[in-house]
Structures are given as C-alpha cells and as structure tokens.
Design an enzyme around this catalytic site. Structure first.
Site, PDB file in Angstrom:
ATOM      1  N   GLY A   1       0.762  -1.239   0.000  1.00  0.00           N
ATOM      2  CA  GLY A   1       0.000   0.000   0.000  1.00  0.00           C
ATOM      3  C   GLY A   1       0.787   1.279   0.000  1.00  0.00           C
TER       4      GLY A   1
ATOM      5  N   GLU B   1       4.047   4.018   6.212  1.00  0.00           N
ATOM      6  CA  GLU B   1       2.854   3.181   6.079  1.00  0.00           C
ATOM      7  C   GLU B   1       1.749   3.967   5.379  1.00  0.00           C
ATOM      8  OE1 GLU B   1       1.499   0.412   5.729  1.00  0.00           O
ATOM      9  OE2 GLU B   1       1.170  -0.458   7.704  1.00  0.00           O
ATOM     10  N   ASP B   2       0.929   3.280   4.614  1.00  0.00           N
ATOM     11  CA  ASP B   2      -0.177   3.960   3.947  1.00  0.00           C
ATOM     12  C   ASP B   2      -1.285   4.323   4.928  1.00  0.00           C
ATOM     13  OD1 ASP B   2      -0.904   1.304   4.310  1.00  0.00           O
ATOM     14  OD2 ASP B   2      -1.794   1.054   2.326  1.00  0.00           O
TER      15      ASP B   2
ATOM     16  N   ASP C   1      -4.914   1.619  11.065  1.00  0.00           N
ATOM     17  CA  ASP C   1      -6.278   1.566  11.585  1.00  0.00           C
ATOM     18  C   ASP C   1      -6.307   0.808  12.908  1.00  0.00           C
ATOM     19  OD1 ASP C   1      -6.074  -0.994  10.338  1.00  0.00           O
ATOM     20  OD2 ASP C   1      -7.241  -0.322   8.628  1.00  0.00           O
TER      21      ASP C   1
ATOM     22  N   LYS D   1      -6.709   6.121  11.333  1.00  0.00           N
ATOM     23  CA  LYS D   1      -8.094   5.998  11.784  1.00  0.00           C
ATOM     24  C   LYS D   1      -8.081   5.883  13.310  1.00  0.00           C
ATOM     25  CE  LYS D   1      -9.889   3.527   7.737  1.00  0.00           C
ATOM     26  NZ  LYS D   1     -10.560   2.278   7.319  1.00  0.00           N
TER      27      LYS D   1
ATOM     28  N   ASP E   1      -5.910  -0.722  -1.707  1.00  0.00           N
ATOM     29  CA  ASP E   1      -6.679  -1.594  -2.588  1.00  0.00           C
ATOM     30  C   ASP E   1      -7.853  -2.257  -1.885  1.00  0.00           C
ATOM     31  OD1 ASP E   1      -5.672  -4.933  -2.365  1.00  0.00           O
ATOM     32  OD2 ASP E   1      -4.950  -3.383  -1.021  1.00  0.00           O
TER      33      ASP E   1
ATOM     34  N   ARG F   1      -5.586   0.333  -6.538  1.00  0.00           N
ATOM     35  CA  ARG F   1      -4.346   1.020  -6.149  1.00  0.00           C
ATOM     36  C   ARG F   1      -3.946   2.111  -7.138  1.00  0.00           C
ATOM     37  NH1 ARG F   1      -1.935  -1.943  -2.043  1.00  0.00           N
ATOM     38  NH2 ARG F   1      -2.243  -4.190  -2.102  1.00  0.00           N
TER      39      ARG F   1
END
Length: 179
Positions: free
Chosen positions: A50, A104-105, A108, A136, A164, A170
């Site tokens: 990601g 990191e993308d 959460d 998040k 994705d 993506r």
C-alpha cells in the site's frame, strides 16, 4: 482519471480525497521530516504494497539524504483486518544505531504497526518513528505514538493512491470511500 464513482469487485466507491489534497498532506509531512531529520541519514522502511505511491512522493519532498527499503506484511482480507499479522518479506539492512522511519499507507487497528515497532525496536535503532498517510484513530486497538500523520480519517473503507480492495484500486490518483 477522476471518475464520479468506481466499482471494484462487489463494492461501489465515491470520491473522498483528491490527488491535490493528498499532495498537500504529503508535502506537509515532508517539511516536518526535513526539519526533524536535518543532518541525519535515516532509513525509510516502506510497508508494501500500500505505501509504494506514498513513499515515492514523500521522498521527492525530503531535503536530506536518506535510504529506502521495503518490507511486506499482510493483515487484510477483503475490507477488514484479519487481526493477525504475517511478515512476508523482511528487512535485510542492519538498522542498529540507525534512524528508522516506518512509512505506512494507513494505520487503523494498529496490529501491523505494533508488530513492526516491536520487531524493529529489538534491532536497536538509534530512533524509530512512523510516518503514515492515513490514520483511523477510532479503530486503534493498541497504544501507539505516531508522530507523523498526514490525515486523520473516520472509519471508512478507502481505496486509491496505493490502497486496494482485494488487489484492485491502487492505481487511482485520488482516494475513494465505500458507499
């Protein structure tokens, strides 16, 4: 490429964040990192798959020498975290006494990040920080101190800009959320 809605597998997605909004958030992170890492040569550890677009754009904005390496972990299946993390491709560089930034993308639940922080901290880096494009906060299940957050978002399932849904989505330059 900026469709009003996209369909991936069995889900519909609507526009959420534009490429311009993402670029602004990334530039702000790059500016903060440049200030904090002036005179240092950190290793950016990008978490695949990601984060590949994010780390590429982030590095373009950094005004210091740095290296990049990639690791691959998996914790998602479909639209939700599996709750367990499996390291797929590990880090080959020696990070002892190095400044390390995990890129990191999205954070959460925090399961992946907790495992990565614990694993990398055991290798005795000089410093260890996280730079994530999305966070998040309401989903976190671990105590994490993440210093570099591009955008805090609600608990929406998002795709695009490297993120994705079962392998698809993506490639979109904008971010879309499930409807």
């Amino acid at each position: 490429m900026n469709p009003d809605h996209i369909s991936l597998h069995n889900k519909q997605f609507e526009p959420y964040l534009s490429a311009t909004q993402l670029a602004t958030a990334i530039q702000e992170l790059a500016t903060r990192l440049t200030q904090d890492y002036a005179g240092k040569t950190p290793l950016l550890v990008a978490v695949l798959n990601g984060s590949f677009m994010f780390v590429a754009d982030l590095m373009k904005g950094l005004k210091f020498d740095c290296e990049v390496s990639f690791i691959k972990v998996a914790s998602y299946q479909g639209t939700s975290s599996t709750g367990s993390v499996k390291e797929v491709l590990g880090l080959s560089e020696d990070i002892k006494d190095r400044h390390v930034i995990i890129v990191e993308d999205i954070v959460d639940t925090g399961h992946t990040m907790r495992m990565l922080l614990d694993t990398l901290a055991a290798k005795q880096p000089a410093s260890l920080e996280v730079a994530t494009l999305f966070m998040k906060p309401e989903c976190l299940q671990h105590e994490l101190s993440i210093r570099y957050v591009g955008l805090s978002i609600p608990n929406d399932f998002i795709v695009g800009y490297g993120l994705d849904y079962d392998g698809l989505g993506r490639n979109y330059p904008d971010v879309y959320k499930a409807v």
